[in-house]
Enzyme design. Structure first.
Site, short mmCIF file in Angstrom:
data_model
loop_
_atom_site.label_atom_id
_atom_site.label_comp_id
_atom_site.label_asym_id
_atom_site.label_seq_id
_atom_site.Cartn_x
_atom_site.Cartn_y
_atom_site.Cartn_z
CB SER A 70 37.69 28.21 9.96
OG SER A 70 37.28 28.94 11.05
CG ASP A 118 38.51 31.98 13.26
OD1 ASP A 118 38.70 33.13 12.84
OD2 ASP A 118 37.71 31.18 12.73
CB ALA A 157 28.58 30.26 22.09
N PRO A 201 26.57 15.92 15.90
CG PRO A 201 25.76 15.12 13.86
CD PRO A 201 25.32 15.48 15.24
CB SER A 202 31.64 18.47 14.36
OG SER A 202 32.33 19.31 13.47
N GLY A 203 29.89 19.55 11.87
CA GLY A 203 29.85 19.62 10.41
C GLY A 203 31.20 20.00 9.85
C1 LIG Z 1 29.95 24.57 18.26
C2 LIG Z 1 30.71 25.33 17.25
O1 LIG Z 1 31.43 26.25 17.61
N1 LIG Z 1 30.56 24.96 15.97
C3 LIG Z 1 31.20 25.68 14.88
C4 LIG Z 1 31.79 24.74 13.86
O2 LIG Z 1 30.75 23.97 13.32
P1 LIG Z 1 30.51 22.44 13.68
O3 LIG Z 1 29.44 22.01 12.71
O4 LIG Z 1 30.04 22.43 15.09
O5 LIG Z 1 31.83 21.77 13.52
O6 LIG Z 1 32.41 25.49 12.83
C5 LIG Z 1 31.50 26.31 12.09
C6 LIG Z 1 32.28 26.99 10.99
O7 LIG Z 1 33.28 27.80 11.48
C7 LIG Z 1 30.83 27.30 13.02
O8 LIG Z 1 29.89 28.05 12.30
C8 LIG Z 1 30.17 26.55 14.18
O9 LIG Z 1 29.63 27.43 15.11
MG LIG Z 2 36.70 30.99 11.01
#
Ligand SMILES: CC(=O)N[C@H]1[C@@H](OP(=O)(O)O)O[C@H](CO)[C@@H](O)[C@@H]1O
Ligand SMILES: [Mg+2]
Length: 536
Positions: free
Chosen positions: A73, A281, A380, A502-504
């Protein structure tokens, strides 16, 4: 069961497409995150093999086609990822995420044993319809990982259909249509036909068909570029005027929806003052709009997923009221903690719907949205769609099934890719609604609500797992004491809110801060980021 595992792909010490070995310590944990597995591409071949196997296994258990999308992505080009798509085109059921994490966590010498155990536990049927449908984004590592996934599916004796380059939502569409032909015409062309037809039919019903104004489309140097071209080429020439930007180059580098959302800056090349711009994206499932008030500056006015959600929900509510069916349907608007507070207030106070909050990740939003006749959900960052129930569909078609009804609600619901957030479908929907309301992008930005000043900061960390939050992700429960510090800062600065999670998908902790004043939001964000950094 006889299994012969392709050593090129299986070993946790992967061999990459150049024949280089990339040893991976057995203690390295890789888990099915917000959107599947995401890592540096060179550590993923064994993951792709095992996930290819699991997708095949799921397809045999359900006797349905299962999707496998190879993409990371919005992440940099050097990353990649693998994610499973369920038969109805939605994200993988959460109980299977655990199987996936278990399979990629075990060392090579335990793999066969675990696979056999899994096959014994799950009921494998006759499974004539079983198959894995796979697609890739434009990352150079995609083909090698698809080969690995194919080798994995073969371990389960399931056909592997490789569709090549597709956007993530196109793969979701392909899977749904394979299992449910009534959903739309098959194949990539079928996708263009379904969406293109809905666009044209809605267009015919517009009260004002003024000639198109220029849209600058930043394609993030990704798969969205060729696919958007194909989609728009299939539309009558006089309906859209698009200037394609960032079609070829380093993926997501200083461009794309994530860059624009986080930096609130124009991607390279800079957008022209007064021109309506949009960014996709890397795999074209996110969409944000923006425009510049001053060509000298890189800063832009952003219209993010919240603005799109509000635009869609406003239209739907008005149409339902006009059609006098509003009271016969339930409507839900689903957001996450990253939704701007002003958008949530507008939804509650002006649209009269209490927004529902769920954790980050489309799987959570989609699941919640499905509970309503009309479930609008957007992150968002611009990833979102609308789910429509069968009750909605039969109500707006007035029970008629033979000839499609001539109403905007029907064609709008056909245009939306309801199985998953789809930047191209959402873009056409936004374009139509702006025309419908007779709004410029500035009108859209100013007539609904103004974003509360906010900032999002990514703080690189070595171990994300020490940061744990409450279910709604708005408060840290570990490490102990950190949340108290954040609360203290919010109070001290008189801000609205701040949180860290934490980001996933990346090795970062994301900090979000919101205040009535931009300087305060920025200061708060920086201070919270500092707290996280100091803990690292
Ligand atoms: C704040 C933010 O934009 N987080 C994104 C991002 O996840 P994180 O877990 O925050 O890395 O990538 C995901 C997959 O594309 C999306 O679903 C999500 O909204
Ligand atoms: Mg994407």
């Amino acid at each position: 069961m006889t299994m012969s595992i392709d050593e090129r792909f299986n070993r946790r010490s992967n061999i990459d497409h150049n024949g280089q070995s990339n040893p991976l310590d057995d203690t390295v944990k890789i888990s099915y995150g917000t959107a599947g597995f995401r890592e540096k591409a060179e550590v993923l071949p064994f993951v792709a093999l095992r996930v290819g196997y699991l997708a095949a296994l799921r397809s045999r258990v359900l006797n349905k086609a299962i999707g496998l999308m190879i993409t990371a992505s919005h992440n940099p080009q050097c990353d990649n990822g693998v994610k499973i798509v369920d038969p109805n085109g939605e994200m993988l059921a959460s109980e299977w995420e655990n199987h996936a994490t278990m399979l990629v966590s075990i060392p090579d010498d335990e793999l066969l044993r675990e696979m056999k155990k899994l096959e014994e536990t799950l009921q494998l049927g006759d499974a004539k319809e079983a198959r894995v449908i796979c697609a890739v984004d434009t990352r150079p590592s995609g083909q090698h990982l698809a080969d690995a996934a194919k080798a994995g599916a073969a371990l389960c004796n399931v056909d592997f259909e490789f569709l090549g380059l597709l956007t993530t939502p196109q793969l979701h569409y392909a899977v749904r249509v394979q299992n449910d032909p009534a959903f739309g015409p098959p194949g990539e062309d079928g996708y263009y036909t379904k969406i293109g037809t809905a666009f044209r039919q809605f267009y015919e019903l517009l009260p004002n068909k003024s000639s198109p104004t220029l849209l600058m489309l930043d394609c993030a140097n990704g798969v969205g570029a060729p696919k958007a071209r194909k989609l728009f080429d299939a539309l009558p020439k006089n309906l859209m005027e698009v200037d394609f930007k960032n079609e070829v180059g380093e993926l997501n580098h200083e461009c794309g929806a994530d860059f624009v959302k986080i930096c609130k800056q124009s991607p390279v090349p800079t957008c022209i003052e007064g021109v309506r711009c949009a960014s996709l994206d890397g795999d074209a499932d996110r969409l944000v709009y923006f425009y510049s008030k001053n060509s000298e500056s890189k800063n832009v006015i952003l219209l993010d997923g919240d603005k799109i959600a509000v635009l869609f929900a406003k239209f739907l509510i008005e149409e339902l009221k006009e059609a006098k069916v509003f009271d016969q349907l339930t409507i839900g608007i689903v957001q996450t903690a990253y939704a701007n507070g002003a958008s949530s207030a507008y939804i509650k106070n002006q649209l009269g719907v209490d927004p529902i909050f769920v954790p980050t990740g489309v799987k959570h939003l989609h699941h919640e949205a499905m509970k309503y006749d009309i479930g609008v959900y957007f992150e968002a960052n611009g990833h979102g769609t609308i789910c429509f129930s069968d009750h909605f569909k039969s109500l707006i078609s007035g029970g008629e099934t033979s000839s499609p009804p001539k109403n905007r609600l029907y064609w709008f619901s056909q245009l939306i890719n309801e199985v998953v957030g789809d930047a191209l479908a959402d873009l056409l929907a936004v374009e139509l609604l702006l025309k419908y309301y007779g709004w410029t992008v500035e009108d859209w930005a100013n007539k609904l609500y103004h974003d509360a000043p906010n900032i999002q900061i990514k703080v690189p960390v070595t171990d994300r797992s020490i940061f744990q939050t409450t279910w709604d992700e708005t408060r840290l429960i570990a490490p102990l004491g950190l949340q108290d510090k954040i609360d203290h800062l919010v109070n001290e600065l008189g801000a609205i809110r701040a949180f860290a999670r934490p980001s996933g998908t990346e090795k970062t902790v994301r900090v979000y801060a919101e205040a009535e004043d931009a300087e305060v939001a920025n200061k708060l964000g920086e201070k919270v980021a500092e707290i996280i950094r100091n803990f690292n």
